[in-house]
Design an enzyme around this catalytic site. Structure first.
Site, PDB file in Angstrom:
ATOM      1  N   GLY A 171      68.923-109.035 -74.919  1.00 44.21           N
ATOM      2  CA  GLY A 171      70.307-109.406 -75.233  1.00 44.21           C
ATOM      3  C   GLY A 171      71.198-109.209 -74.024  1.00 44.21           C
ATOM      4  O   GLY A 171      70.708-109.090 -72.906  1.00 44.21           O
ATOM      5  N   ASN A 172      72.491-109.191 -74.230  1.00 48.86           N
ATOM      6  CA  ASN A 172      73.422-108.941 -73.123  1.00 48.86           C
ATOM      7  C   ASN A 172      74.666-108.231 -73.649  1.00 48.86           C
ATOM      8  O   ASN A 172      74.793-107.992 -74.841  1.00 48.86           O
ATOM      9  CB  ASN A 172      73.764-110.251 -72.397  1.00 48.86           C
ATOM     10  CG  ASN A 172      74.423-111.251 -73.331  1.00 48.86           C
ATOM     11  OD1 ASN A 172      75.507-111.014 -73.848  1.00 48.86           O
ATOM     12  ND2 ASN A 172      73.737-112.375 -73.581  1.00 48.86           N
ATOM     13  N   HIS A 173      75.578-107.906 -72.720  1.00 51.38           N
ATOM     14  CA  HIS A 173      76.723-107.046 -73.070  1.00 51.38           C
ATOM     15  C   HIS A 173      77.908-107.785 -73.678  1.00 51.38           C
ATOM     16  O   HIS A 173      78.961-107.186 -73.883  1.00 51.38           O
ATOM     17  CB  HIS A 173      77.220-106.309 -71.822  1.00 51.38           C
ATOM     18  CG  HIS A 173      76.266-105.280 -71.324  1.00 51.38           C
ATOM     19  ND1 HIS A 173      75.895-104.194 -72.077  1.00 51.38           N
ATOM     20  CD2 HIS A 173      75.600-105.173 -70.154  1.00 51.38           C
ATOM     21  CE1 HIS A 173      75.049-103.450 -71.389  1.00 51.38           C
ATOM     22  NE2 HIS A 173      74.840-104.027 -70.216  1.00 51.38           N
TER      23      HIS A 173
END
Ligand code: C5P
Length: 403
Positions: free
Chosen positions: A212-214
């Protein structure tokens, strides 16, 4: 939520018997979430007390340019009040005050404030039927509307004189509904369908792990709110984000993976007028997703990845009449890369945010953006709250769409 929520409403009360109804009018505006201030003509105080209206509006009520009995009195600044207001409503509006509004005869604070107001002005006439039917009154109505003021029609019925006919001030609830509808009908995105992707995507590795990512999803959510405040119907396709959003004009579809986001976009894209790709979509996903939790072993471990669909690129390729907006989060050669994306993805506008700028990007409450349109014209903005950035983006979209 009413469109009046957060609006600054200035009510002007003049000397008609219907002034007693303005207590209720103030209450209804307050209930709708508006901030209310009241200005009265001196004779209006014979019909309703300033104390009643200041108590209900929670603001001082003024009827003269200064307090005559107080030698240290401050000037009641009509210019400041006129500028403060998002809208002014004169109710009841007597024949006398309306004719002064036409001639600009500002011998009282209310008319001086009206002449200083930069906002839309509504007036709700209230007078006896013969005054109402007089040709001079009709000329006054016409002139005031020619000047851009908005008339809230009077009702017909029993009048204070005992006569029956036209001239009754519209009921407070009718006045509030009239103004709400007028604002809604004039919103720049009324009837427009807006599709927005937002948030991260999670690409499963096994039942407990993902790539995933932030991204928080906040920029996209603020865009959705801004669009709906401008009158649009919004479809927000939101990846895994902790933000809760409930809004009658925003339909939220929650998705997890890039594939789910893509499938949802495909099903909605044809039926939208503006599409904005604000999501931080994963570019790669694990080629094989394990059914079971992967056990650790002694040695190294690697995951084979495959490309996801580029959702925005698909939208650019399928574009018919849609106005298409993308985001570019860059760390180097920012403008150059953003311009390439604008061209390659067939966008009308790209929003560039650089990770080199403090406070910009996809995690916090603020962003610092540069907008580049299809003619490669560049507009750089200061660091702002994401809600303000969203408004800047829609201002630009509206300008470009109307070109
Ligand atoms: O090419 P890049 O990923 O930097 O472009 C960013 C823009 O493309 C963003 O607007 C993002 O929402 C969109 N995008 C997309 N689908 C992807 C990758 C990016 O819609 N798979």
């Amino acid at each position: 939520m009413s469109v009046l929520s957060g609006k600054k409403v200035l009510i002007g009360v003049t000397a008609g018997i219907a002034a007693y109804k303005t207590a209720n009018l103030v209450r209804l505006f307050i209930k709708a979430g508006a901030e209310v201030r009241v200005v009265m003509t001196p004779s209006a105080k014979d019909f309703i007390t300033p104390l009643t209206l200041s108590t209900l509006s929670k603001n001082p009520v003024y009827s003269s340019f200064f307090e005559e009995e107080d030698e240290n009195a401050l000037w009641h600044n009509h210019v400041e009040m006129g500028i403060w207001a998002d809208l002014m409503v004169i109710a009841p509006a007597t024949a006398n005050t309306l004719s002064k509004m036409v001639s600009g005869s500002s011998d009282n604070l209310l008319v001086a404030t009206y002449l200083s107001a930069k906002c839309p002005v509504y007036f709700a006439p209230a007078m006896d039927l013969d005054m109402y039917n007089h040709p001079s009154t009709h000329q006054t109505f016409e002139k005031l509307q020619e000047y851009g003021n908005i008339m809230i029609p009077s009702e017909s019925g029993e009048l204070a004189s005992g006569l029956v006919g036209p001239g009754r001030m519209a009921e407070p609830s009718t006045i509030v509904r009239f103004i709400e509808n007028d604002i809604l009908n004039k919103l720049p995105l009324k009837g427009t369908k807006v599709l927005i992707t937002a948030g991260p995507t999670y690409e499963a590795i096994d039942p407990v792990r993902f790539i995933g990512n932030h991204s928080s999803g906040r920029m996209g959510v603020e865009l959705a709110k801004a669009a709906s405040n401008l009158g649009a119907h919004v479809n927000l396709i939101l990846g895994p984000s902790s933000i809760q959003i409930e809004h009658s004009q925003i339909k939220v579809t929650r998705v997890v993976s890039a594939q789910e986001m893509f499938d949802t976009v495909v099903s909605l894209y044809n039926d939208c007028d503006i599409a904005i790709g604000a999501a931080a979509v994963a570019d790669y996903r694990p080629k094989y997703v394990s059914d079971q939790k992967i056990k650790k072993t002694g040695g190294e471990f690697s995951i084979e990845l495959e490309r996801t669909n580029d959702i925005l690129k698909w939208m650019g390729a399928e574009k018919k009449n849609q106005f298409l907006v993308g985001f570019a989060l860059e760390t180097q050669n920012e403008e150059e890369n953003a311009k390439n994306k604008l061209k390659n993805k067939n966008l009308d506008l790209i929003v560039l945010n650089s990770l080199n700028d403090k406070g910009a990007g996809f995690k916090g409450q603020t962003n610092k953006v540069t907008l580049i349109n299809h003619k490669f014209e560049i507009k750089a903005f200061d660091l702002k709250n994401k809600s303000e950035v969203a408004q800047d983006i829609f201002n630009e979209i509206n300008t470009l769409k109307n070109e």
